[in-house]
Write a protein that holds these residues in place. Structure first.
Motif, short mmCIF file in Angstrom:
data_model
loop_
_atom_site.label_atom_id
_atom_site.label_comp_id
_atom_site.label_asym_id
_atom_site.label_seq_id
_atom_site.Cartn_x
_atom_site.Cartn_y
_atom_site.Cartn_z
N UNK A 278 31.64 -22.70 47.78
CA UNK A 278 31.62 -23.86 46.89
C UNK A 278 30.76 -23.62 45.66
N UNK A 279 29.75 -22.76 45.78
CA UNK A 279 28.80 -22.54 44.68
C UNK A 279 28.57 -21.04 44.53
N UNK A 280 29.54 -20.31 43.98
CA UNK A 280 29.34 -18.88 43.76
C UNK A 280 28.30 -18.65 42.67
N UNK A 281 27.78 -17.44 42.63
CA UNK A 281 26.93 -17.03 41.52
C UNK A 281 27.83 -16.38 40.48
N UNK A 282 27.65 -16.77 39.22
CA UNK A 282 28.58 -16.39 38.16
C UNK A 282 27.88 -15.49 37.15
N UNK A 283 28.54 -14.38 36.78
CA UNK A 283 28.05 -13.49 35.73
C UNK A 283 29.15 -13.36 34.68
N UNK A 284 28.81 -13.54 33.42
CA UNK A 284 29.80 -13.42 32.36
C UNK A 284 29.14 -13.13 31.03
N UNK A 285 29.96 -12.98 30.00
CA UNK A 285 29.47 -12.67 28.65
C UNK A 285 29.46 -13.93 27.80
N UNK A 286 28.62 -13.91 26.75
CA UNK A 286 28.65 -14.99 25.76
C UNK A 286 28.52 -14.38 24.37
N UNK A 287 28.83 -15.17 23.37
CA UNK A 287 28.76 -14.69 22.00
C UNK A 287 30.05 -14.01 21.58
N UNK A 288 29.96 -13.21 20.53
CA UNK A 288 31.13 -12.51 20.00
C UNK A 288 30.85 -11.02 19.92
N UNK A 289 31.93 -10.24 19.79
CA UNK A 289 31.78 -8.79 19.69
C UNK A 289 32.23 -8.09 20.95
N UNK A 290 31.82 -6.83 21.08
CA UNK A 290 32.24 -6.00 22.21
C UNK A 290 31.63 -6.51 23.51
N UNK A 291 32.31 -6.22 24.61
CA UNK A 291 31.76 -6.58 25.91
C UNK A 291 30.39 -5.95 26.09
N UNK A 292 29.46 -6.63 26.75
CA UNK A 292 28.18 -6.01 27.05
C UNK A 292 28.39 -4.77 27.91
N UNK A 293 27.75 -3.66 27.52
CA UNK A 293 28.02 -2.35 28.11
C UNK A 293 26.84 -1.88 28.94
N UNK A 294 27.15 -1.43 30.15
CA UNK A 294 26.15 -0.84 31.04
C UNK A 294 26.58 0.60 31.30
N UNK A 295 25.68 1.55 31.12
CA UNK A 295 26.02 2.95 31.30
C UNK A 295 24.81 3.70 31.83
N UNK A 296 25.03 4.99 32.10
CA UNK A 296 23.94 5.83 32.58
C UNK A 296 24.26 6.45 33.91
N UNK A 297 24.13 7.77 34.01
CA UNK A 297 24.52 8.49 35.22
C UNK A 297 23.46 8.47 36.31
N UNK A 298 22.36 7.74 36.10
CA UNK A 298 21.34 7.67 37.12
C UNK A 298 21.67 6.74 38.26
N UNK A 299 22.66 5.84 38.07
CA UNK A 299 23.00 4.87 39.11
C UNK A 299 24.41 4.37 38.88
N UNK A 300 25.01 3.78 39.92
CA UNK A 300 26.24 3.03 39.70
C UNK A 300 25.90 1.87 38.77
N UNK A 301 26.81 1.53 37.88
CA UNK A 301 26.45 0.59 36.83
C UNK A 301 26.24 -0.83 37.35
N UNK A 302 27.17 -1.34 38.13
CA UNK A 302 27.04 -2.69 38.69
C UNK A 302 27.34 -2.62 40.18
N UNK A 303 26.35 -2.92 41.00
CA UNK A 303 26.51 -2.93 42.45
C UNK A 303 26.29 -4.34 42.96
N UNK A 304 27.27 -4.88 43.65
CA UNK A 304 27.18 -6.25 44.18
C UNK A 304 27.05 -6.15 45.71
N UNK A 305 25.87 -6.50 46.21
CA UNK A 305 25.62 -6.42 47.65
C UNK A 305 25.77 -7.78 48.31
N UNK A 306 25.66 -8.85 47.53
CA UNK A 306 25.80 -10.19 48.09
C UNK A 306 27.24 -10.65 48.14
N UNK A 307 27.44 -11.84 48.67
CA UNK A 307 28.77 -12.43 48.81
C UNK A 307 28.96 -13.56 47.79
#
Length: 417
Positions: free
Chosen positions: A86-115
């Motif tokens: 009923x109440x998920x946690x939400x992640x998204x972008x705001x504003x204008x321009x290119x999508x927010x970018x996550x990079x770097x070979x030190x880790x997986x960029x986005x890891x979701x461990x929760x439900x």
């Protein structure tokens, strides 16, 4: 006529639950350019600068995270808390321009461990291994971009009932294992599914292709290993080494996976649509795979529509109402063979028994990339009527790639009009 865009296709698929339930929670803002980690983080004018601040935010069900477009981050984002249905946690972008970018070979960029997360509008590029790793349950990943990784999206064995929808997974063309000998090279996946009951739908998946010491080339738009009951539907796939390859470790299963209404094209010198295995193979048997209403055009000579080998049987692979044109081999089976019907094949050769309504003929696609059917195509009205169970159950996915309902006398292929 052009193929529908990912955005248009996504609008035709079942709507996601509204994120309005998150309004009672706290919204946090991150802006890599103008943010300040000493700020409160709870308004766009007082945004944080780094993703690391989210670790101390103690996110709760109903909370939201908004990341400013044009932002760029190096290092991984790990999302550990859980929302609720009923109440998920939400992640998204705001504003204008290119999508927010996550990079770097030190880790997986986005890891979701929760439900129970709803994640959209992020870009993961050239990460350690995975652009997005969905280790929890009931995660909806929509409208993201992932490129330059070993796998664009990874669902490990712990991940189930997740949705990957309306996203662009491009040029995930790196190998994690690439050594001579051993028949063990691996990598270049648009999506890698080790978990169960996931939905991959309405995405554009391109360039999952890399050189391999063992195989010459390797890669898959959607690879399933040890994953059961996944549904892969309504995707556009271009210039991948194969569309899907299935396998399971001994003692594990990869059963009852469904592939429906996908459009697969390639200009590469080699490629395939579907590869699966019987009990004699080291990663077999893979039981209960269903492929229905897919349109495939792979014109090069070193291509194959589908392969069911090392003990193929109707319990291994069922195919219905596909339109497949390849420059190599239409299909290959051994043993008792696959259960096949209602399809049209064009190829230099074929090694399988045609079903009662299947034919060897040119499906007459509009072009090399537009796989709608021309007037007079033998695929028109060629298909057999199927119950909803063929599509993974329910009626939500029983429509063609353009959103049209499937008629009582369907066409072979992904387009019904």
């Amino acid at each position: 006529m052009r193929l529908l865009s990912v955005a248009v296709m996504a609008s035709l698929l079942p709507a996601l639950p509204a994120a309005a339930s998150s309004r009672a929670g706290t919204t946090y803002y991150v802006d890599s350019r103008a943010g300040d980690d000493a700020a409160a983080g709870t308004s766009a004018s007082a945004a944080w600068k780094t993703l690391g601040k989210l670790d101390s935010a103690d996110l709760k069900p109903g909370d939201s995270v908004r990341i400013k477009r044009g932002s760029s981050f190096t290092g991984g984002l790990v999302l550990t808390p859980s929302g609720t249905a009923a109440r998920p946690i939400v992640v998204g972008a705001y504003g204008s321009g290119a999508l927010p970018k996550i990079s770097g070979t030190g880790a997986d960029c986005v890891t979701v461990k929760g439900d129970h997360w709803r994640i959209s509008g992020l870009w993961a590029s050239r990460c350690r291994w995975a652009g997005f790793a969905l280790a929890g349950d009931h995660i909806e990943l929509t409208g993201v971009r992932s490129d330059g990784n070993v796998t664009g999206v990874y669902v490990p064995a712990s991940g189930s009932h997740n949705t990957i929808r309306g996203s662009v997974l491009a040029d995930n063309n790196r190998m994690s294992v690439n050594d001579a000998g051993g028949d063990n090279d691996s990598g270049a996946f648009g999506v890698l599914l080790n978990g169960d009951d996931n939905l991959v739908t309405g995405n554009t998946i391109t360039g999952s292709f890399a050189g391999s010491s063992d195989y010459g080339a390797d890669g898959a738009a959607v690879e399933i290993f040890n994953g059961d009951r996944n549904r892969v539907t309504h995707n556009l796939a271009r210039d991948n080494e194969t569309f899907t390859e299935l396998g399971a470790a001994k003692g594990k299963t990869a059963g009852d996976n469904v592939f429906a209404f996908n459009v697969v094209t390639s200009s590469r010198s080699r490629g395939s649509f579907l590869i699966t295995r019987g009990a004699r193979h080291v990663v077999g048997p893979v039981k209960g795979t269903i492929a229905v209403h897919n349109s495939v055009y792979l014109p090069a000579r070193n291509t194959i529509g589908w392969s069911c080998h090392d003990g193929c049987a109707p319990s291994i692979l069922k195919l219905r109402n596909n339109a497949i044109a390849v420059g190599g081999e239409a299909g290959w089976e051994d043993g008792a063979g696959a259960d096949e019907d209602g399809s049209v094949y064009k190829a230099r050769k074929a090694r399988f028994k045609l079903g009662p309504r299947s034919v060897m003929a040119d499906p007459r696609f509009v072009s090399a990339t537009n796989l709608r059917l021309r007037p007079g195509s033998p695929a028109l009205g060629r298909g057999v009527r199927l119950s909803a169970s063929w599509y993974g159950g329910g009626t939500a996915l029983v429509k063609d790639i353009a959103g049209r309902p499937v008629p009582a006398t369907p066409n072979a292929g992904a387009y019904q009009g």
